[in-house]
Design an enzyme around this catalytic site. Sequence first.
Site, PDB file in Angstrom:
ATOM      1  N   SER A  37      33.954   7.765   7.716  1.00 37.25           N
ATOM      2  CA  SER A  37      34.925   6.781   8.006  1.00 37.25           C
ATOM      3  C   SER A  37      36.436   7.673   8.066  1.00 37.25           C
ATOM      4  CB  SER A  37      35.431   5.794   7.109  1.00 37.25           C
ATOM      5  OG  SER A  37      36.593   5.192   6.988  1.00 37.25           O
TER       6      SER A  37
ATOM      7  N   LYS B  40      33.146   7.603   0.928  1.00 39.13           N
ATOM      8  CA  LYS B  40      32.672   8.158   2.157  1.00 39.13           C
ATOM      9  C   LYS B  40      32.643   9.637   2.068  1.00 39.13           C
ATOM     10  CE  LYS B  40      31.356   4.853   4.385  1.00 39.13           C
ATOM     11  NZ  LYS B  40      29.765   4.531   4.895  1.00 39.13           N
TER      12      LYS B  40
ATOM     13  N   TYR C  91      37.096   3.215  -1.406  1.00 38.97           N
ATOM     14  CA  TYR C  91      36.228   3.366  -0.251  1.00 38.97           C
ATOM     15  C   TYR C  91      36.250   4.785   0.360  1.00 38.97           C
ATOM     16  CZ  TYR C  91      34.532   2.553   4.546  1.00 38.97           C
ATOM     17  OH  TYR C  91      34.039   2.877   5.793  1.00 38.97           O
TER      18      TYR C  91
END
Length: 325
Positions: free
Chosen positions: A117, A145, A141
Amino acid sequence: MSWLVTGGAGYIGAHVVRALSSAGLAPVVIDDLSSGHAEFVPDGVPFVRGTILDRELVTRALAEHDVEGVIHVAGYKYAGVSVQRPLHTYAQNVEGTRVVLEAMADAGVHNIVFSSSAAVYGTPDVPLVTEDLPKRPASPYGESKLIGEWLIRDQAVATADSEHPLRHTSLRYFNVVGSADPSVYDTSPHNLFPIVFEKLIANETPRINGDDYDTPDGTNVRDYVHVGDIAAAHVVAAQRLLSGAPIEAAYNLGSQNGLSVREIMDAVARVTGIPFTAEIGPRRPGDPDRIVATGDLAARDLDWAMRYTVDEMVRTGWEARRAAL
């Protein structure tokens, strides 16, 4: 031989599955359906229902389906919600990636394309995000990643001198939109396109969160990239790994220019034929003015290109959502 797509019943994963089939690379899906949909898996594609946290299940799927590579799309993808659910996010994204790598080692699988991402960059203060920009993720998040990329990198280093070193690449991107198959659409409650579409279906007015940003029209500018282009880049990356061709550790799949939220709203009204004037709400905390990535390296190696206009992005997404009504 086949390719295992983790999260292959989800919006992005299901498009990757179709792109693999079109390229003659037989896909196999593993998905726990926590956010995916069994009906998104095409007929004839082997479907293993279960979590990637189950090492035995993943190892068995790799072995039984003669898998030669993994496209790892599965993960908890909600950056905002990850702040409230950090432990869940780390379990799904960090531990999940570790288990997949361990299962690959057990089964003798040596190729992986990781769906990363652009959230690994956080909120950079540069006009264009390039791959060498410092990584400063702003959410669990984004952190998860980045750690996933580290795990893959470290496993590649550990196997570098072995008979079959791990070959890998990570693909970083922001906002995936549209549809390349009318039977697959974005069902996320947190993404702009489905939020706007659901408002229109309910005869409600979409909202823009802030119109006083330092951008030409005052609304946020972001990368919006079509899911068909994203899926195609994953497949080319897989083919490059198989061929032994040189490949970068990470690629941005960026639009180079970006689109503003108001431009998206205007396109939605234009394409759907539903006139509306978006309501203006307050800014969301932490939203930067502009985040747009380059795609130069991916264009060089992965045949990356923006093949859809904003109207085509909206049209394909809207048609797929309407088909499900």
